[in-house]
Design an enzyme around this catalytic site. Structure first.
Site, PDB file in Angstrom:
ATOM      1  N   HIS A   1      -2.252 -25.737  12.023  1.00 26.28           N
ATOM      2  CA  HIS A   1      -2.017 -24.588  11.127  1.00 26.28           C
ATOM      3  C   HIS A   1      -1.339 -25.050   9.842  1.00 26.28           C
ATOM      4  CE1 HIS A   1      -0.762 -20.117  10.715  1.00 26.28           C
ATOM      5  NE2 HIS A   1      -0.741 -20.695   9.527  1.00 26.28           N
TER       6      HIS A   1
ATOM      7  N   ARG B   1      -4.217 -25.207   0.013  1.00 26.75           N
ATOM      8  CA  ARG B   1      -4.239 -24.502  -1.295  1.00 26.75           C
ATOM      9  C   ARG B   1      -5.447 -24.790  -2.189  1.00 26.75           C
ATOM     10  NH1 ARG B   1      -0.967 -20.963   0.739  1.00 26.75           N
ATOM     11  NH2 ARG B   1       1.248 -21.458   0.697  1.00 26.75           N
TER      12      ARG B   1
ATOM     13  N   ASN C   1      -7.025 -19.108   3.312  1.00 29.55           N
ATOM     14  CA  ASN C   1      -6.548 -18.202   2.254  1.00 29.55           C
ATOM     15  C   ASN C   1      -6.393 -18.933   0.922  1.00 29.55           C
ATOM     16  OD1 ASN C   1      -4.268 -19.581   3.224  1.00 29.55           O
ATOM     17  ND2 ASN C   1      -2.884 -17.862   2.896  1.00 29.55           N
TER      18      ASN C   1
ATOM     19  N   ASP D   1      -5.670 -15.833   8.348  1.00 26.69           N
ATOM     20  CA  ASP D   1      -4.239 -16.140   8.221  1.00 26.69           C
ATOM     21  C   ASP D   1      -3.705 -15.822   6.827  1.00 26.69           C
ATOM     22  OD1 ASP D   1      -1.717 -17.063   9.193  1.00 26.69           O
ATOM     23  OD2 ASP D   1      -1.967 -18.762   7.841  1.00 26.69           O
TER      24      ASP D   1
ATOM     25  N   HIS E   1      -3.195 -14.295  12.742  1.00 26.43           N
ATOM     26  CA  HIS E   1      -1.912 -13.967  12.109  1.00 26.43           C
ATOM     27  C   HIS E   1      -1.638 -12.522  12.504  1.00 26.43           C
ATOM     28  CE1 HIS E   1       0.848 -13.747   8.437  1.00 26.43           C
ATOM     29  NE2 HIS E   1       0.666 -12.476   8.752  1.00 26.43           N
TER      30      HIS E   1
ATOM     31  N   HIS F   1       1.784 -18.796  14.849  1.00 27.22           N
ATOM     32  CA  HIS F   1       3.234 -18.754  14.596  1.00 27.22           C
ATOM     33  C   HIS F   1       3.988 -17.636  15.314  1.00 27.22           C
ATOM     34  CE1 HIS F   1       1.566 -15.994  11.649  1.00 27.22           C
ATOM     35  NE2 HIS F   1       1.287 -16.929  10.779  1.00 27.22           N
TER      36      HIS F   1
ATOM     37  N   ASP G   1       2.696 -24.678   9.904  1.00 27.15           N
ATOM     38  CA  ASP G   1       2.414 -23.640   8.897  1.00 27.15           C
ATOM     39  C   ASP G   1       2.854 -24.131   7.507  1.00 27.15           C
ATOM     40  OD1 ASP G   1       1.451 -21.339   7.768  1.00 27.15           O
ATOM     41  OD2 ASP G   1       2.916 -19.994   8.666  1.00 27.15           O
TER      42      ASP G   1
ATOM     43  N   HIS H   1       4.601 -23.827  -2.126  1.00 28.21           N
ATOM     44  CA  HIS H   1       4.583 -22.963  -3.307  1.00 28.21           C
ATOM     45  C   HIS H   1       5.319 -23.697  -4.416  1.00 28.21           C
ATOM     46  CE1 HIS H   1       2.935 -19.472  -1.248  1.00 28.21           C
ATOM     47  NE2 HIS H   1       3.821 -19.638  -0.288  1.00 28.21           N
TER      48      HIS H   1
ATOM     49  N   GLY I   1       6.651 -18.596   2.683  1.00 23.09           N
ATOM     50  CA  GLY I   1       6.149 -19.910   3.096  1.00 23.09           C
ATOM     51  C   GLY I   1       7.099 -21.038   2.792  1.00 23.09           C
TER      52      GLY I   1
HETATM   53  O1  DOR Z   1       4.818 -18.071   5.325  1.00 20.42           O
HETATM   54  C1  DOR Z   1       3.617 -17.917   5.200  1.00 20.42           C
HETATM   55  N1  DOR Z   1       2.933 -18.532   4.217  1.00 20.42           N
HETATM   56  N2  DOR Z   1       2.995 -17.111   6.048  1.00 20.42           N
HETATM   57  C2  DOR Z   1       1.734 -16.773   5.872  1.00 20.42           C
HETATM   58  O2  DOR Z   1       1.242 -16.019   6.665  1.00 20.42           O
HETATM   59  C3  DOR Z   1       0.958 -17.265   4.733  1.00 20.42           C
HETATM   60  C4  DOR Z   1       1.510 -18.513   4.202  1.00 20.42           C
HETATM   61  C5  DOR Z   1       1.006 -18.858   2.835  1.00 20.42           C
HETATM   62  O3  DOR Z   1      -0.212 -18.873   2.643  1.00 20.42           O
HETATM   63  O4  DOR Z   1       1.818 -19.143   1.966  1.00 20.42           O
HETATM   64 ZN    ZN Z   2       0.214 -16.618   9.047  1.00 16.21          ZN
HETATM   65 ZN    ZN Z   3      -0.200 -19.829   7.764  1.00 20.53          ZN
END
Ligand code: DOR
Ligand code: ZN
Ligand code: ZN
Length: 431
Positions: free
Chosen positions: A62, A66, A96, A154, A181, A234, A307, A311, A326
């Protein structure tokens, strides 16, 4: 070129360490011999592990890479390097992105970029619904054909039970897993942190435990009805764990994952309004943390995933309410878990390694995750002795968003080998 690792400390089937010589050829483990009897290699490269731990490469099912679309946060190349530096040789990336990985072309693009990066095995997930909007199912057969290994939206929960049931039926027919998710939006409404003491003190809306567990319960019933392999992302609440435990007891095809931060941090640890402590699901109560630990110990939760969610600093500087959810995870996962659970005597080393290698391979039917003759030569060399401080400035990831900065840890990967090739190593190891 053949590769031989000498003086490798390898966990045997009883969880004991044994010194081995590992011979690698054509991307596979050719021989695993006792160090005393192993033949000196006649040709090829030699790595002297010097008694360090050598494990199967870690598997992270997981992660967020990006690319395409958010290359300022991470690219498949920087994410792959960050993974390698964390000791991971196989990672499964979430759809995503922008565009969302919801069509065969985007799946193929991800695979092609991963191939170009050439560092770790990248397994792409495809979206359940077009654009992850929850309105229309994607073309599962075409996505499988293109190389997707499972379906997930997710980042968001699939809000409609009917949509989820249709997705599960289609996935089951194709022999593919649905990865969820779990989040009911009607119970969340813009809350940035968990319901509880921290939210109250700072006047923030709270995310209740039920927002996760309601989806887990709903989906377990749908998995029972459709026979799909249902995997819960998660897991962070006591209530979800109770439901998963019951479902497993009666033989429903459910598996689950947990992240290091949900095993190590509660909302009581959040130092203030710092968005490096903001992730989804959020840090919950100490009671939930204890339930997560017990669940990974007894196998109710099968695997550990990061996960990894990079960012930019600008995005994370927007504050607790507005910053995106995140935290990054690759480069701290193993040292955190080793230091906090193995060094403290709560877990055996073998159990931790199993939850990050053999178990994810079992859950997702991968051929890797074991150190055995004939298996893929995906390996990680780990220094269990040297203590180092987590310094986000040294991360290979573009993301610096971690709550673990300044933590002093042991168990740092020093070299990572994917398919028989050294893809990353500490400078001083190879000379
Ligand atoms: O903390 C998270 N970041 N949870 C998520 O479900 C998405 C992920 C993200 O894409 O930043
Ligand atoms: Zn998630
Ligand atoms: Zn995730």
């Amino acid at each position: 070129m053949p590769l031989t690792i000498i003086n490798a400390n390898v966990l045997n089937e009883d969880g004991q360490l044994e010194l081995k010589t590992i011979t690698i050829e054509n991307g596979l483990i050719k021989q695993l011999a006792d160090a005393s009897t192993g033949l000196a290699p006649e040709s090829g490269e030699i790595i002297d592990a010097g008694g360090k731990l050598v494990t199967p490469g870690f598997i992270d099912m997981h992660v967020h890479l990006r690319e395409p679309g958010f290359e300022h946060k991470e690219t498949i190349a920087t994410g792959s390097l960050s993974a390698a530096k964390g000791g991971f040789t196989t990672i499964a990336c979430m759809p995503n992105t922008r565009p969302v990985t919801d069509d065969p072309e985007t799946v193929k693009l991800v695979l092609q970029k991963a191939e170009e990066a050439g560092l770790v095995n990248v397994l792409p997930y495809a979206a359940i619904t077009v654009n992850e909007l929850g309105r229309e199912l994607t073309d599962f057969a075409a996505l499988k054909e293109a190389g997707a290994i499972g379906f997930t939206d997710d980042g968001v929960g699939v809000q409609s039970a009917q949509m989820m049931k249709d997705a599960m039926k289609q996935a089951a027919a194709l022999g593919m897993p649905v990865i969820a998710h779990c989040e009911d939006n009607s119970l969340v409404e813009g809350a940035p942190v968990a319901e509880g003491e921290f939210a109250r003190r700072h006047g923030l809306k709270g995310i209740p435990n039920e927002s996760e567990a309601i989806h887990v319960g709903r989906d377990i019933l749908l998995a029972e009805a459709t026979g799909v392999h249902y995997h819960v992302c998660h897991v962070s609440t006591e209530q979800s764990i109770r439901l998963i435990r019951q479902a497993k007891e009666i033989g429903i095809g459910v598996t689950a994952e947990v992240c290091p931060h949900h095993l190590l941090l509660s909302d009581e640890d959040i130092p203030g309004l710092d968005a490096n402590w903001k992730m989804n699901p959020p840090l919950r109560s100490p009671r939930d943390v204890e339930a997560c630990i017990a669940a990974i110990e007894d196998g109710t939760i099968d695997i550990i995933v990061t996960d990894h969610a990079p960012h930019s600093e600008e995005e994370k500087a927007k504050g607790m309410q507005l910053a995106p959810f995140g935290i990054v995870g690759f480069e701290t996962a193993f040292p955190l878990l080793y230091t906090k659970f193995v060094e403290t005597g709560r877990w055996t080393l073998a159990k931790l390694v199993q939850r990050m290698t053999a178990d994810p391979a079992r859950v997702f039917g991968l051929g890797s995750g074991k150190l055995a003759e004939g298996a893929p030569a995906d390996l990680t060399i780990v220094d269990l002795k040297t203590e180092k401080t987590v310094d986000p400035a040294t991360f290979a990831s573009k993301g610096r968003n971690t709550p673990f900065a300044g933590w002093s840890l042991k168990g740092w990967p020093v070299a990572t080998i994917t398919g028989g090739r050294v893809v990353w190593a500490e400078e001083n190891l190879l000379n």
